[in-house]
Scaffold this motif. Structure first.
Motif, PDB file in Angstrom:
ATOM      1  N   SER A  26       0.824  -1.208   0.000  1.00  0.00           N
ATOM      2  CA  SER A  26       0.000   0.000   0.000  1.00  0.00           C
ATOM      3  C   SER A  26       0.859   1.260   0.000  1.00  0.00           C
ATOM      4  O   SER A  26       0.505   2.268  -0.616  1.00  0.00           O
ATOM      5  CB  SER A  26      -0.948   0.007   1.205  1.00  0.00           C
ATOM      6  OG  SER A  26      -0.234  -0.086   2.420  1.00  0.00           O
ATOM      7  N   TRP A  85       2.178   1.650  -3.494  1.00  0.00           N
ATOM      8  CA  TRP A  85       1.060   2.084  -4.334  1.00  0.00           C
ATOM      9  C   TRP A  85       0.785   3.571  -4.123  1.00  0.00           C
ATOM     10  O   TRP A  85       0.580   4.320  -5.084  1.00  0.00           O
ATOM     11  CB  TRP A  85      -0.165   1.239  -4.011  1.00  0.00           C
ATOM     12  CG  TRP A  85      -1.393   1.560  -4.822  1.00  0.00           C
ATOM     13  CD1 TRP A  85      -1.457   2.325  -5.959  1.00  0.00           C
ATOM     14  CD2 TRP A  85      -2.722   1.120  -4.568  1.00  0.00           C
ATOM     15  NE1 TRP A  85      -2.751   2.389  -6.422  1.00  0.00           N
ATOM     16  CE2 TRP A  85      -3.545   1.650  -5.585  1.00  0.00           C
ATOM     17  CE3 TRP A  85      -3.299   0.321  -3.585  1.00  0.00           C
ATOM     18  CZ2 TRP A  85      -4.919   1.415  -5.634  1.00  0.00           C
ATOM     19  CZ3 TRP A  85      -4.660   0.075  -3.632  1.00  0.00           C
ATOM     20  CH2 TRP A  85      -5.460   0.615  -4.646  1.00  0.00           C
ATOM     21  N   SER A 118      -8.636   5.185 -10.010  1.00  0.00           N
ATOM     22  CA  SER A 118      -8.273   4.467  -8.784  1.00  0.00           C
ATOM     23  C   SER A 118      -8.814   3.044  -8.785  1.00  0.00           C
ATOM     24  O   SER A 118      -8.183   2.129  -8.253  1.00  0.00           O
ATOM     25  CB  SER A 118      -8.791   5.224  -7.555  1.00  0.00           C
ATOM     26  OG  SER A 118     -10.195   5.394  -7.622  1.00  0.00           O
ATOM     27  N   SER A 119      -9.984   2.852  -9.405  1.00  0.00           N
ATOM     28  CA  SER A 119     -10.560   1.506  -9.465  1.00  0.00           C
ATOM     29  C   SER A 119      -9.693   0.577 -10.313  1.00  0.00           C
ATOM     30  O   SER A 119      -9.524  -0.598  -9.999  1.00  0.00           O
ATOM     31  CB  SER A 119     -11.979   1.568 -10.040  1.00  0.00           C
ATOM     32  OG  SER A 119     -11.975   2.172 -11.325  1.00  0.00           O
ATOM     33  N   ARG A 131      -6.627  -0.256  -8.283  1.00  0.00           N
ATOM     34  CA  ARG A 131      -6.960  -1.222  -7.234  1.00  0.00           C
ATOM     35  C   ARG A 131      -7.092  -2.628  -7.811  1.00  0.00           C
ATOM     36  O   ARG A 131      -6.646  -3.610  -7.203  1.00  0.00           O
ATOM     37  CB  ARG A 131      -8.262  -0.812  -6.546  1.00  0.00           C
ATOM     38  CG  ARG A 131      -8.593  -1.617  -5.288  1.00  0.00           C
ATOM     39  CD  ARG A 131      -9.899  -1.156  -4.649  1.00  0.00           C
ATOM     40  NE  ARG A 131      -9.876   0.260  -4.355  1.00  0.00           N
ATOM     41  CZ  ARG A 131     -10.595   1.175  -5.016  1.00  0.00           C
ATOM     42  NH1 ARG A 131     -11.387   0.807  -6.013  1.00  0.00           N
ATOM     43  NH2 ARG A 131     -10.526   2.448  -4.697  1.00  0.00           N
TER      44      ARG A 131
END
Length: 219
Positions: free
Chosen positions: A121, A124, A138-139, A142
């Motif tokens: 994370s 990221w 962002s999706s 992810r």
């Protein structure tokens, strides 16, 4: 600055909460020792949050400056506004880092656990400056980093994720007392920019399609 903020925070907590926390731990020598330990942990957490918030915009500026200087900034890239830079701090990753930060009280084992939990994370979050500038939703980030049902967070896959390696190194540097949350925090933004430059150069050579998020997959 970090030293001054840390000292002021520690003094305020000592003056306002130490006695009450000692009482809550049952008083006596053990109670006071636990209270002092609790205050130290609380002051570190507060300093951690303050540094993250204060340095957020500066990290973005360094990232963009390095990317432009190294020829990685593209015409279609979008620079974030000041408010966007600040809001980017408030991520689940930051909350997780705050919750697990006390693990570092336990030498070696606690730090390894902290790095294992937060490495991906953290990596990221840093590389999100590049992905966001490139217009990656962002999706989509992810999906490639975490996977459906967190399938890519399994031990056998997470260790091969370049974001894990990058994030672990960045977190370890930020744990260095005093200079970690400040100097190395900004240095990590520079490191993320240099990685982004490498990705852009590889894309130009035709060796990479997409953005190399996660474990070598592309968008």
């Amino acid at each position: 600055m970090a030293i001054a903020v840390g000292v002021i925070t520690l003094i305020i907590l000592m003056a306002t909460t130490l006695k009450s926390q000692a009482s809550s731990f049952g008083g006596g020598e053990v109670g006071w020792v636990l209270a002092i330990l609790a205050v130290l942990i609380e002051s570190v957490i507060i300093l951690f949050i303050i540094c993250k918030l204060v340095l957020a915009k500066l990290q973005e500026d360094i990232f963009i400056a390095v990317l432009k200087d190294q020829g990685g900034w593209q015409a279609h890239f979008i620079a974030p506004t000041f408010m966007e830079s600040m809001l980017c701090c408030f991520t689940p990753s930051l909350v997780l880092q705050i919750i697990t930060l006390p693990l570092n009280v336990f030498p070696v084992v606690g730090t390894i656990a902290y790095l294992s939990i937060n490495a991906v994370s953290c990596g990221w979050d840093l590389m999100a400056m590049y992905y966001d500038a490139s217009g990656v939703a962002s999706s989509a980030q992810r999906a490639l980093v975490v996977g459906k049902g967190c399938s890519k967070m399994m031990p056998q896959k997470i260790l091969s994720n370049p974001l894990f390696e990058f994030g672990a190194i960045c977190l370890l540097l930020e744990l260095v007392p005093v200079i970690g949350p400040t100097f190395f925090c900004l240095g990590n933004a520079c490191g993320a920019a240099l990685w982004a430059v490498d990705l852009e150069m590889e894309k130009k050579r035709g060796g990479l399609k997409g953005f190399g998020i996660g474990v070598g997959e592309s968008i």
